[in-house]
Design a protein around this motif. Sequence first.
Motif, short mmCIF file in Angstrom:
data_model
loop_
_atom_site.label_atom_id
_atom_site.label_comp_id
_atom_site.label_asym_id
_atom_site.label_seq_id
_atom_site.Cartn_x
_atom_site.Cartn_y
_atom_site.Cartn_z
N LYS A 23 0.80 -1.23 0.00
CA LYS A 23 0.00 0.00 0.00
C LYS A 23 0.83 1.28 0.00
CE LYS A 23 -0.62 0.74 4.90
NZ LYS A 23 -1.49 0.90 6.03
N ASN A 24 2.08 1.18 0.38
CA ASN A 24 2.90 2.37 0.54
C ASN A 24 3.91 2.46 -0.61
OD1 ASN A 24 4.24 4.58 1.50
ND2 ASN A 24 4.57 3.77 3.55
N VAL A 25 3.49 3.05 -1.71
CA VAL A 25 4.37 3.14 -2.89
C VAL A 25 5.49 4.16 -2.72
CG1 VAL A 25 2.64 2.31 -4.51
CG2 VAL A 25 2.80 4.75 -4.03
N ASP A 26 5.37 5.06 -1.77
CA ASP A 26 6.37 6.10 -1.55
C ASP A 26 7.37 5.74 -0.47
OD1 ASP A 26 5.20 7.72 -3.49
OD2 ASP A 26 3.81 8.60 -2.05
N ILE A 27 7.45 4.49 -0.09
CA ILE A 27 8.33 4.05 0.98
C ILE A 27 9.80 4.17 0.52
CG2 ILE A 27 8.37 1.62 0.35
CD1 ILE A 27 7.97 0.98 3.32
N ASN A 28 10.68 4.58 1.42
CA ASN A 28 12.08 4.78 1.01
C ASN A 28 12.84 3.46 0.97
OD1 ASN A 28 13.46 4.20 3.54
ND2 ASN A 28 12.69 6.16 4.29
N MET A 29 13.92 3.44 0.22
CA MET A 29 14.67 2.22 -0.03
C MET A 29 15.27 1.62 1.25
SD MET A 29 14.07 1.64 -3.07
CE MET A 29 15.14 0.31 -3.50
#
Length: 65
Positions: A23-29
């Motif tokens: 659900k969290n497409v903007d999660i950092n690497m």
Amino acid sequence: MAKKLSYTESVEELEAILAELEKNVDINMELISAKVKRAAHLIETCKKQLKEIDSDLERILEELE
């Protein structure tokens, strides 16, 4: 020392990690890396527990024969 998770607790945590990553497409690497490492650890824990259970069941069945 960390508490040993049960199989069910491990699976629930794996499902939560998966849901969060989906659900969290903007999660950092860095966070993705940490989540994947945790998931790999949980999978290994589940595999060990399943092998132990399998061995126990085989032993019990052999004793019944």
